[in-house]
Design a protein around this motif. Sequence first.
Motif, PDB file in Angstrom:
ATOM      1  N   GLU A 183     -18.100 -20.038   2.391  1.00 39.51           N
ATOM      2  CA  GLU A 183     -17.139 -19.179   1.696  1.00 39.51           C
ATOM      3  C   GLU A 183     -15.921 -18.901   2.582  1.00 39.51           C
ATOM      4  OE1 GLU A 183     -16.021 -17.181  -1.828  1.00 39.51           O
ATOM      5  OE2 GLU A 183     -17.721 -18.505  -1.418  1.00 39.51           O
ATOM      6  N   ARG A 184     -16.182 -18.565   3.836  1.00 43.93           N
ATOM      7  CA  ARG A 184     -15.068 -18.303   4.757  1.00 43.93           C
ATOM      8  C   ARG A 184     -14.240 -19.560   4.997  1.00 43.93           C
ATOM      9  NH1 ARG A 184     -19.226 -15.561   7.485  1.00 43.93           N
ATOM     10  NH2 ARG A 184     -19.383 -17.255   9.007  1.00 43.93           N
ATOM     11  N   ALA A 200      -6.071 -29.572  -9.134  1.00 44.32           N
ATOM     12  CA  ALA A 200      -7.318 -28.830  -8.922  1.00 44.32           C
ATOM     13  C   ALA A 200      -8.113 -28.713 -10.218  1.00 44.32           C
ATOM     14  CB  ALA A 200      -7.008 -27.450  -8.362  1.00 44.32           C
ATOM     15  N   TYR A 201      -7.442 -28.385 -11.313  1.00 48.45           N
ATOM     16  CA  TYR A 201      -8.152 -28.227 -12.581  1.00 48.45           C
ATOM     17  C   TYR A 201      -8.660 -29.565 -13.120  1.00 48.45           C
ATOM     18  CZ  TYR A 201      -6.900 -23.307 -13.011  1.00 48.45           C
ATOM     19  OH  TYR A 201      -6.796 -21.946 -12.818  1.00 48.45           O
ATOM     20  N   ALA A 202      -7.923 -30.647 -12.867  1.00 51.63           N
ATOM     21  CA  ALA A 202      -8.360 -31.969 -13.331  1.00 51.63           C
ATOM     22  C   ALA A 202      -9.619 -32.429 -12.607  1.00 51.63           C
ATOM     23  CB  ALA A 202      -7.238 -32.989 -13.132  1.00 51.63           C
ATOM     24  N   ARG A 203      -9.754 -32.060 -11.341  1.00 48.80           N
ATOM     25  CA  ARG A 203     -10.929 -32.457 -10.559  1.00 48.80           C
ATOM     26  C   ARG A 203     -12.146 -31.586 -10.829  1.00 48.80           C
ATOM     27  NH1 ARG A 203      -9.892 -33.529  -4.254  1.00 48.80           N
ATOM     28  NH2 ARG A 203     -12.134 -33.130  -4.348  1.00 48.80           N
ATOM     29  N   LEU A 204     -11.897 -30.385 -11.313  1.00 47.76           N
ATOM     30  CA  LEU A 204     -12.943 -29.376 -11.409  1.00 47.76           C
ATOM     31  C   LEU A 204     -14.215 -29.838 -12.131  1.00 47.76           C
ATOM     32  CD1 LEU A 204     -13.452 -26.482 -10.480  1.00 47.76           C
ATOM     33  CD2 LEU A 204     -12.472 -25.688 -12.638  1.00 47.76           C
ATOM     34  N   PRO A 205     -14.140 -30.514 -13.295  1.00 44.44           N
ATOM     35  CA  PRO A 205     -15.384 -30.897 -13.992  1.00 44.44           C
ATOM     36  C   PRO A 205     -16.238 -31.911 -13.238  1.00 44.44           C
ATOM     37  CG  PRO A 205     -13.483 -31.016 -15.457  1.00 44.44           C
ATOM     38  CD  PRO A 205     -12.948 -30.874 -14.075  1.00 44.44           C
ATOM     39  N   VAL A 210     -20.138 -35.027  -8.188  1.00 39.68           N
ATOM     40  CA  VAL A 210     -19.741 -36.028  -7.191  1.00 39.68           C
ATOM     41  C   VAL A 210     -20.176 -35.586  -5.794  1.00 39.68           C
ATOM     42  CG1 VAL A 210     -17.767 -37.089  -6.022  1.00 39.68           C
ATOM     43  CG2 VAL A 210     -17.845 -37.001  -8.520  1.00 39.68           C
ATOM     44  N   LEU A 211     -19.923 -34.319  -5.461  1.00 41.64           N
ATOM     45  CA  LEU A 211     -20.294 -33.825  -4.134  1.00 41.64           C
ATOM     46  C   LEU A 211     -21.805 -33.729  -3.970  1.00 41.64           C
ATOM     47  CD1 LEU A 211     -17.551 -31.120  -3.624  1.00 41.64           C
ATOM     48  CD2 LEU A 211     -17.850 -33.210  -2.303  1.00 41.64           C
ATOM     49  N   PHE A 212     -22.493 -33.346  -5.029  1.00 41.10           N
ATOM     50  CA  PHE A 212     -23.948 -33.282  -4.941  1.00 41.10           C
ATOM     51  C   PHE A 212     -24.507 -34.668  -4.614  1.00 41.10           C
ATOM     52  CE2 PHE A 212     -28.343 -33.106  -6.108  1.00 41.10           C
ATOM     53  CZ  PHE A 212     -28.732 -31.811  -5.828  1.00 41.10           C
ATOM     54  N   PHE A 213     -24.027 -35.689  -5.286  1.00 39.22           N
ATOM     55  CA  PHE A 213     -24.485 -37.058  -5.008  1.00 39.22           C
ATOM     56  C   PHE A 213     -24.141 -37.463  -3.574  1.00 39.22           C
ATOM     57  CE2 PHE A 213     -23.671 -41.630  -4.802  1.00 39.22           C
ATOM     58  CZ  PHE A 213     -24.888 -42.131  -5.235  1.00 39.22           C
ATOM     59  N   ALA A 238     -19.781 -24.550  -3.128  1.00 41.25           N
ATOM     60  CA  ALA A 238     -18.679 -23.966  -2.367  1.00 41.25           C
ATOM     61  C   ALA A 238     -17.414 -24.815  -2.486  1.00 41.25           C
ATOM     62  CB  ALA A 238     -19.077 -23.819  -0.899  1.00 41.25           C
ATOM     63  N   ARG A 239     -17.574 -26.120  -2.454  1.00 39.87           N
ATOM     64  CA  ARG A 239     -16.390 -26.981  -2.512  1.00 39.87           C
ATOM     65  C   ARG A 239     -15.818 -27.074  -3.925  1.00 39.87           C
ATOM     66  NH1 ARG A 239     -16.560 -31.319   2.377  1.00 39.87           N
ATOM     67  NH2 ARG A 239     -17.291 -29.821   3.918  1.00 39.87           N
ATOM     68  N   THR A 240     -16.649 -26.797  -4.914  1.00 38.11           N
ATOM     69  CA  THR A 240     -16.122 -26.671  -6.270  1.00 38.11           C
ATOM     70  C   THR A 240     -15.324 -25.375  -6.390  1.00 38.11           C
ATOM     71  OG1 THR A 240     -17.998 -27.924  -7.155  1.00 38.11           O
ATOM     72  CG2 THR A 240     -16.731 -26.595  -8.713  1.00 38.11           C
TER      73      THR A 240
END
Length: 251
Positions: A183-184, A200-205, A210-213, A238-240
Amino acid sequence: MATGLSCCIITHNEADRIERCIEAVRGIVDEVVIVDSGSTDDTLAKAEAMGARIFHNDWVGYGPQKRFAEDCAQHDWILNLDADEIVTPELAAEITALMRTPESDRLPAYRFRQVTVYPGKERPRLWADYHNYIRLYDRSKVRFRNSLVHDTVDAGSHPVGQLKGIALHYSWRSLKHVRDKLERYTDLQAKELKKPRWYAYARLPFEYPVLFFRYYILRSNVTGGITGLRITHEIARARTRRLLKIARSPR
């Protein structure tokens, strides 16, 4: 004759970890430099009892804080460590041998791997992920970047060597510490990363899956059992959230 070597460590409330970090390098460095940003626990008392030189600098971001530590060192050759990193005996021996070679035979900077160790564990899991950063270097030739979030050494056009030994990276004390630390860190990233809101909004979904994989499969947290699953979730989450912070940051 061996070249003088300074170990630089930035700290803030690291009383539970600083002694192990210093103990692992006491026999291979000529001084330990602690730059603290306002610890309220026993970090400084413990470090001073182990012979460290203590300096204070209010928190200015990762890169600037480490540059301040470089300037406090008495020697040009720097071994940079975080307080949650432990140099292994193999890496210590390799660094000692390197510092005894003629200056003309050395490169100006060397990488070594910082291998992740899960909370509550002493050793890395199978196929543990790692960073491979420059952490041993000549500050008269290369320096840390002046970045709030990217605490990496800028080697420019200088060649960089690779050491075989590793440091063990005890980055997280608990799953709560994982969440708090991310978070920090993402707060800082949102301030420094200048991206348009639409990006940012286009990547959000897609960001979370993607990061989990990436972290669960490609970085092998799958070998960490339920802890690996939980840590992967916290990182992806966190990265989302970082994208939301970027989108909502003042322009």
